[in-house]
Design a protein around this motif. Structure first.
Motif, short mmCIF file in Angstrom:
data_model
loop_
_atom_site.label_atom_id
_atom_site.label_comp_id
_atom_site.label_asym_id
_atom_site.label_seq_id
_atom_site.Cartn_x
_atom_site.Cartn_y
_atom_site.Cartn_z
N VAL A 103 1.04 -1.09 0.12
CA VAL A 103 -0.17 0.08 -0.05
C VAL A 103 1.36 1.37 0.30
CG1 VAL A 103 -1.32 1.49 1.35
CG2 VAL A 103 -2.05 -1.17 1.54
N GLU A 104 0.53 2.06 -1.19
CA GLU A 104 1.16 3.07 -1.05
C GLU A 104 1.30 4.18 -0.32
OE1 GLU A 104 2.69 3.94 -5.52
OE2 GLU A 104 3.29 6.29 -4.52
N ARG A 105 1.46 4.45 0.89
CA ARG A 105 -0.09 6.32 1.06
C ARG A 105 1.82 8.07 1.18
NH1 ARG A 105 0.39 6.13 7.60
NH2 ARG A 105 2.91 6.59 7.77
N LEU A 150 -3.32 4.29 -1.50
CA LEU A 150 -3.24 3.45 -2.90
C LEU A 150 -2.87 1.97 -3.21
CD1 LEU A 150 -4.07 3.52 -6.18
CD2 LEU A 150 -2.08 3.84 -5.99
N ASN A 151 -4.27 0.66 -2.45
CA ASN A 151 -3.26 -0.29 -2.95
C ASN A 151 -2.42 -0.36 -4.07
OD1 ASN A 151 -3.18 -3.10 -2.97
ND2 ASN A 151 -4.68 -3.07 -1.10
N ASP A 177 -5.70 -1.18 -7.26
CA ASP A 177 -5.79 -0.24 -6.87
C ASP A 177 -6.82 0.88 -6.20
OD1 ASP A 177 -4.01 -0.32 -8.97
OD2 ASP A 177 -5.08 -0.28 -10.89
N THR A 178 -7.36 -0.08 -4.85
CA THR A 178 -8.14 1.11 -4.23
C THR A 178 -7.37 1.93 -3.38
OG1 THR A 178 -8.10 -0.42 -2.29
CG2 THR A 178 -9.90 -1.05 -4.29
N LYS A 179 -8.86 2.82 -3.46
CA LYS A 179 -7.35 4.13 -3.11
C LYS A 179 -8.83 4.93 -1.11
CE LYS A 179 -5.77 7.64 -5.72
NZ LYS A 179 -5.92 8.30 -6.60
N ARG A 180 -8.09 5.20 -1.20
CA ARG A 180 -8.26 5.95 0.41
C ARG A 180 -7.78 7.17 1.37
NH1 ARG A 180 -8.23 3.89 6.00
NH2 ARG A 180 -6.38 2.93 6.61
#
Lengths: 423, 245
Positions: free
Chosen positions: A257-259, A285-286, A290-293
């Motif tokens: 997961v990119e933060r 971003l996972n 590709d999910t984002k929160r």
């Protein structure tokens, strides 16, 4: 074996140090015993620690630092995590957690090993180094490199393998960049902070990009009987299920997961009262799905020293990435928190610290942490007695309150006694 | 003009002259004590009321007539590398922890706090030329040894922790011999004694300073191990950035 090696290593360095006055050696020996009392049982555990610090002038403007720790545990070193889970567990999940025990193993670690090159305006640090960002004491939302234990915020953390470049542009204006080396450039972390000050106001803006190995948990079912292994359809598999019952096991893997974080910190004062704060806006971003929160984190703190020497500090922290109710807790979130993936388990916390130095060399201290989401708290009075410059005694007793399934209410009380001898 | 009026004017004139004289003595004392800059090594021995001893040693840098002070710990080993910066007569205090490599600014209310649990506060440690700015001086009767005695009371707007100071000043070189610190009580709660006064680079310098706390029975002894005056510091020396070096 490790301890023997460690002692031999220190002896060798001591000899080198005594022959070279440019090398300074020191450290400490620490012994700690703690007891934790839960609803139906008590736990005793402790450790012996030997910390060794070395610093040396290598060249003009170059200084080298090295710290290593050897830690041996005693008492309970094996923990059934299902007993430390704050929420409610069904029998399956309880069994899953029991199958993932936590061990405290004797360890020998290089905590820091780095060199600093200093010029009038530039400071370059290379190696495993202490990094600490943010103005908060109990929590630091903008510190993407460390996971603090808010029950012991001043405890020493293992360094970060990184390159840091600090440019002092003006007397109170600086630019600070950190690059943490990952296995490949795409897996590395980058951090940038610009800090400036005017009068008693210090303010900084920060941006970072870091990669989290996010823990994923699932209970996987399996059986010695697998209907798919047969080429013909099995009409009634129940007879086989009775012969070969289904069993479950926990499966752990990690997702990248990119933060990205944009943040702000400040510290100032108003009428003698210190005010500090931090803000972090995070986007995750996972990389797998590709999910984002996005979520935000805030911290606001106040501190004041009264004329009689009593020191008071208050911090309030809100973490939108935390849980708002104990009912939302699951094993995955619990394990993620335990592995240091999250700043806090819940959303809203308060931290209070009172400290008072007596005229004898004893400092009385009390801190309290309130979890506003599950309405639980811990209050910990402590005393530190400095016998002389080489021997310090520390002791505290903590009292917790809240529901037996809450974060702090899970433990009724705990105590810790520590003796530290410096050399 | 009646005799009564003449006496009244004379008494006003005399108190004006006394006040002027007091501020001149204080000014001379500050000039004698405070050099533009200095650096040295100092030790501090803290004897607590229970009799236990703690010893510290640190490098000491002072600039702009004591307005800014930077101290780096050399001993004990557990404090080595820690540093304290006091700017603008302790109105800004920075503490640097080498283990975390982080500097934190303390709120100005912390200046009332005891420095390292000694009998000195941060306010006592930072800046000595601010007395004339912060206090009004009145000359008292000389003591039996013929030393000046001054009473200092804080000016209305001054942000100080003491309600009164009484200074004993040697006439020969305007160097203080003792300072008694008062809070609300009529008796001094602590007194600072200046001893072993030597002339270093033409400057009378007390090599031994003892702060005795009369309430607790504790005392703190500061010794100068080495000192030199008129040191040229870089413009950025007394800033937070320099704590890291």
């Amino acid at each position: 074996m490790k301890t023997k090696f460690f002692i031999q290593f220190i002896l060798i360095l001591s000899i080198i140090s005594s022959a070279n006055s440019q090398i300074a050696l020191n450290g400490y020996l620490e012994s700690e015993l703690s007891t934790q009392i839960m609803a139906d049982e008590g736990i005793n555990l402790g450790h012996y620690k030997m910390r060794f610090d070395m610093e040396a002038d290598a060249l003009e403007n170059v200084r080298i630092f090295f710290n290593a720790e050897n830690q041996s545990y005693f008492g309970q070193t094996f923990f059934d995590l299902s007993k430390f889970y704050p929420g409610t567990l069904d029998s399956l999940n309880r069994a899953m957690l029991t199958m993932m025990p936590y061990f405290m193993r004797d360890s020998l670690s290089i905590m820091n090993m780095y060199g600093i090159y200093n010029t009038k305006k530039i400071e370059l640090t290379l190696g495993r180094q202490p990094l600490a960002f943010g103005t908060g004491y109990a929590w630091n939302p903008v510190d993407v490199f460390n996971h603090k234990d808010f029950l012991d915020p001043s405890s020493e953390l293992r360094g970060v393998d990184a390159v840091r470049l600090r440019w002092q542009i003006l007397n109170r204006l600086s630019l600070d960049g950190v690059y943490r080396l990952g296995s490949i450039p795409d897996n590395s972390d980058a951090f940038l902070e610009m800090k400036w000050g005017i009068g008693s106001l210090d303010i900084s803006v920060l941006a970072s990009n870091n990669l989290i190995h996010s823990l994923r948990y699932q209970a996987v079912s399996s059986s010695l009987f697998d209907p798919s292994m047969f080429e013909f359809p099995v009409l009634d598999s129940s007879i086989f299920n009775n012969l070969f019952p289904i069993f479950y096991y926990p499966k752990i893997n990690f997702q990248l997961v990119e933060r990205k974080q944009y943040g702000l910190t400040f510290s100032t004062e108003l009428m003698g009262m210190g005010i500090h704060g931090e803000y972090g806006h995070n986007t995750e971003l996972n990389r797998i799905d590709d999910t984002k929160r996005t979520y935000q984190q805030w911290l606001l703190g106040l501190d004041y020293t009264f004329n009689n020497g009593l020191y008071f500090m208050y911090e309030w922290m809100k973490n939108e990435n935390g849980l708002s109710s104990i009912d939302d807790l699951d094993i995955q979130r619990y394990l993620q928190y335990m592995s240091g993936e999250h700043l806090s388990l819940f959303r809203n916390y308060s931290f209070i610290n009172l400290s008072y130095g007596l005229k004898i060399p004893v400092v009385l201290n009390t801190f309290a942490i309130f979890n506003h989401d599950d309405i639980s708290f811990t209050i910990t009075p402590s005393a530190q007695w400095t016998l002389n410059d080489y021997l310090v005694f520390n002791g505290f007793v903590g009292f917790n309150g809240g529901d037996a399934k809450s974060e702090f209410g899970l433990f009724k009380a705990y105590s810790r006694f520590q003796i530290t001898g410096y050399f | 003009m009646s005799v009564k009026n003449i006496l009244f004017i004379l008494s006003l004139l005399s108190s004006f002259i006394m006040a002027q004289e007091a501020s001149e003595i204080l000014d001379n004392m500050e000039k004698a004590m405070t050099q533009i800059s200095s650096k040295g090594i100092m030790s501090q021995t803290i004897k607590t009321s229970t009799g236990s001893l703690r010893e510290l040693e640190y490098e000491y840098y002072s600039g702009e007539k004591g307005k800014h002070t930077l101290m780096r710990y050399l001993k004990p080993s557990r404090s080595k590398g820690m540093a304290i910066l006091m700017r603008d007569n302790s109105s800004q205090i920075w503490m640097y922890n080498q283990r975390t490599r982080r500097a934190r600014m303390l709120a100005s209310s912390a200046k009332n706090q005891n420095f390292e649990n000694s009998d000195f506060t941060y306010e006592d440690m930072g800046g000595s030329d601010s007395w004339t700015d912060k206090y009004d001086a009145t000359r008292l009767e000389d003591d039996k040894d013929g030393h000046y005695m001054l009473e200092l009371k804080p000016k209305k707007s001054a942000d100080v922790s003491y309600t009164k100071l009484i200074m004993q000043i040697r006439k020969s070189d305007n160097h203080p011999l003792s300072i008694a610190y008062f809070n609300d009580e009529s008796d001094a709660f602590k007194t600072l004694y200046f001893d072993d006064i030597r002339i270093i680079e033409g400057v009378p310098t007390a090599f031994l300073l003892t702060m005795k706390n009369h309430r607790t029975g504790s005392n703190t002894i500061m010794k100068i191990i080495s000192i030199t005056y008129d040191v040229e510091f870089d413009d950025d020396f007394f800033f937070e950035n320099n704590l890291r070096k």
